[in-house]
Design a protein around this motif. Structure first.
Motif, PDB file in Angstrom:
ATOM      1  N   HIS A 299       0.857  -1.193   0.000  1.00  0.00           N
ATOM      2  CA  HIS A 299       0.000   0.000   0.000  1.00  0.00           C
ATOM      3  C   HIS A 299       0.885   1.233   0.000  1.00  0.00           C
ATOM      4  O   HIS A 299       2.095   1.141   0.262  1.00  0.00           O
ATOM      5  CB  HIS A 299      -0.918  -0.006   1.226  1.00  0.00           C
ATOM      6  N   ALA A 308      -3.398   5.781   0.569  1.00  0.00           N
ATOM      7  CA  ALA A 308      -3.587   5.475  -0.845  1.00  0.00           C
ATOM      8  C   ALA A 308      -2.237   5.559  -1.551  1.00  0.00           C
ATOM      9  O   ALA A 308      -1.385   6.344  -1.157  1.00  0.00           O
ATOM     10  CB  ALA A 308      -4.584   6.464  -1.455  1.00  0.00           C
ATOM     11  N   GLN A 310      -3.929   1.658  -2.561  1.00  0.00           N
ATOM     12  CA  GLN A 310      -3.888   0.275  -2.099  1.00  0.00           C
ATOM     13  C   GLN A 310      -3.297  -0.564  -3.225  1.00  0.00           C
ATOM     14  O   GLN A 310      -3.543  -0.303  -4.395  1.00  0.00           O
ATOM     15  CB  GLN A 310      -5.303  -0.220  -1.776  1.00  0.00           C
ATOM     16  N   GLU A 315      -7.224  -4.139  -7.243  1.00  0.00           N
ATOM     17  CA  GLU A 315      -7.140  -2.677  -7.329  1.00  0.00           C
ATOM     18  C   GLU A 315      -7.004  -2.295  -8.803  1.00  0.00           C
ATOM     19  O   GLU A 315      -6.239  -2.912  -9.539  1.00  0.00           O
ATOM     20  CB  GLU A 315      -5.943  -2.148  -6.536  1.00  0.00           C
TER      21      GLU A 315
END
Lengths: 368, 368
Positions: A299, A308, A310, A315
């Motif tokens: 991450h 942010a 991830q 994702e």
């Protein structure tokens, strides 16, 4: 508040104008720090085109909230039964002539939200969402420089520990010593509680140190991160105690090492965020080590120990240049132990040499 | 979850029925712990007449959130951009057949509140307010026993430090050592970052330890608290370094000692909550030490390092039996230093011997 901070506030205001807000109330501590460079306890940032104001909570701060080594619940949330009624930010918004105020609904409690609404009667409230978190994703070179120092501090602390006698010492003592050494080397503090797992505890994520003592033949997993000027990194290494690692230890370590390398090599600007995790996971699954449900191997990292983007399976975003991320696959065999290897790296294009490794402590299977 | 926890949940449900709610969602970590005895990371407690369910967050917990030594922002608040959309507690409330759900608006973020509303469509949301916090004010004897052990741990750590050489050591080292000693003696961890203030830093509240070294003639203020089974205490002492304290030091210490004693003696069940603070403040003001605005000298303590009741000026409630509180007046003279003395005591009626002192380290002006 420097020029860099002023430029960040400018960018935030541009985002807000686009959505019709003429004022912003930032309450998330990491976001306040990003936009001002400072974090007085419980302060919120009220921002308009003309002004930037740090609004202190309606009561005196409690007596135990200097700057905490870990992110903490600020007093405005948990202090006493009375404070929710005073919300000076709402009043200030009115005084500033705001008509549309964007607030961080993912951070603001319902009580504070209502209080802002009462104090700022006539002002429309919007959701700012995670706008500031998104601005924070790509770091500037000053932020990377701070991360680099945080990583160096962690490497120094870990390097010193590896030179000392480990057999017979407890996980808790080793963790405390690493925290102390990071502070000695100039850290603000540990970014999160240092995790030390020996023997059957090795390779676990978020293992909380126990009174188990290091024994000959153990795997030893250490997970640590220093905080420097607010910026944090994560570094995890697994070593073996004693001169002769067992065959399964050598093999498992090699597998995780290869998986982690595959993940690192997938850190290219423009790649899917899921790619590094997938690269590592394919190797581990092929060797028969499945994890259900899968826990993401990485991450983003910066002012928060987890932010942010991830990097887990599924994702969909793309990796940007100058985004610091963690990459830390591992395998834990219940009852036996395991291996975890984690770095913090900054995504860079191959023209600049590819991903910049911040946590440079060796990843080999040292026999200690 | 023991019988004691079940009885607490029963009491909470009675309070809620009275206000028309047939289900409760408890999200504050300290409240979840009070009602269940455990605190899985980010878990919420959903409670109806028939069932008690610990609802884990909609995503896997992050990799650095074992049980933190200090209260921390849980991942449901700060983790990633996606988790606000999943709010399993809302769905569970519907499955339980709830029609009126009480939530903790002072803890729940606006985003989570909205997500609960979406998931629990058709269920009316109420504000539970600080109902659980109020139930927590009066402790049972098991809770007092845990507080007593937390206090003993702090006393042991402090006692050992006082036997060591202090001159030449930095505030940061002394603070780290106290944290380590508390863990050695069985604490879950430090309840808050240990504060050590020397010389001009002495007597300050929430002083963050620096690299200043202890010198002959300094005042030394130490503020610490262990956490044991979740329960925390606070203890602050001020000593002097070297054999011969200056006249002003002896005088200032005597004054704060008298003020703190006056506050302790005011801890009688049925007294106004403002009385202990007033008793101490009158003595300090009479000696010319005013503080503007006045910072409260005490507050309740238990699962949180600061909880109800507040004991500051202007508080109107009454002190109950079996309420643990802190009493910690002090004076800080900018540039010179000062004295702060703080205990944690349990309010008890005089028939039972009056307030029970938990933090028994001597309050005399020891010359170290």
């Amino acid at each position: 508040m420097s020029d860099a901070h002023a430029a960040r506030r400018e960018r935030l205001l541009e985002h807000c104008s686009a959505s019709g807000a003429d004022a912003v109330l930032v309450t998330s501590p990491a976001n306040v720090r990003y936009l001002t460079g400072c974090t007085p306890c419980g302060a919120s940032l009220l921002l308009t085109r003309e002004r930037a104001l740090l609004v202190l909570p309606g009561e005196l701060p409690p007596d135990d909230t200097g700057e905490h080594p870990y992110p903490v619940d600020l007093p405005t949330r948990s202090a006493g039964p009375e404070q929710d009624t005073a919300e000076p930010a709402g009043r200030a918004a009115v005084e500033f002539g705001a008509t549309d105020l964007a607030v961080e609904e993912h951070d603001l409690t319902v009580s504070r939200y209502r209080a802002v609404g009462v104090q700022a009667a006539g002002v429309r409230l919007h959701d700012l969402g995670r706008t500031v978190e998104r601005l924070r994703v790509v770091k500037d070179e000053q932020e990377v420089a701070d991360l680099r120092i945080a990583a160096e501090i962690g490497d120094q602390a870990l390097g010193e520990l590896l030179e000392s006698i480990l057999v017979g010492r407890t996980e808790r003592h080793l963790a405390m010593e690493l925290e102390r050494r990071m502070i000695d080397h100039g850290a603000d503090g540990a970014a999160f509680p240092v995790s030390v797992g020996t023997g059957p505890h090795s390779g676990r994520t978020a293992h909380r140190p126990t009174d188990r003592r290091v024994e000959e033949g153990d795997f030893l997993t250490v997970s640590l991160g220093a905080r420097y000027r607010g910026y944090t990194i994560r570094c995890t290494r697994t070593f073996v105690i004693g001169a002769a690692p067992a065959g399964w230890q050598v093999e498992l370590h090699r597998l995780v090492f290869e998986a982690q390398r595959a993940a690192r090599e997938a850190l290219v600007p423009g790649t899917e965020c899921a790619a590094p995790d997938r690269a590592a996971r394919e190797l581990l699954y092929a060797a028969g080590y499945r994890e259900e449900p899968p826990r993401p191997f990485g991450h983003g990292i910066g002012l928060e120990t987890r932010e942010a983007p991830q990097l887990g399976p599924g994702e969909t975003g793309k990796l940007d240049n100058r985004v610091p991320v963690t990459v830390g696959p591992g395998v834990h065999l219940p009852g036996r132990g395991g291996v975890r290897i984690e770095d913090t790296l900054v995504v860079r294009p191959s023209a600049e040499g590819g991903p910049e490794l911040l946590t440079i402590t060796t990843k080999e299977l040292l026999a200690l």
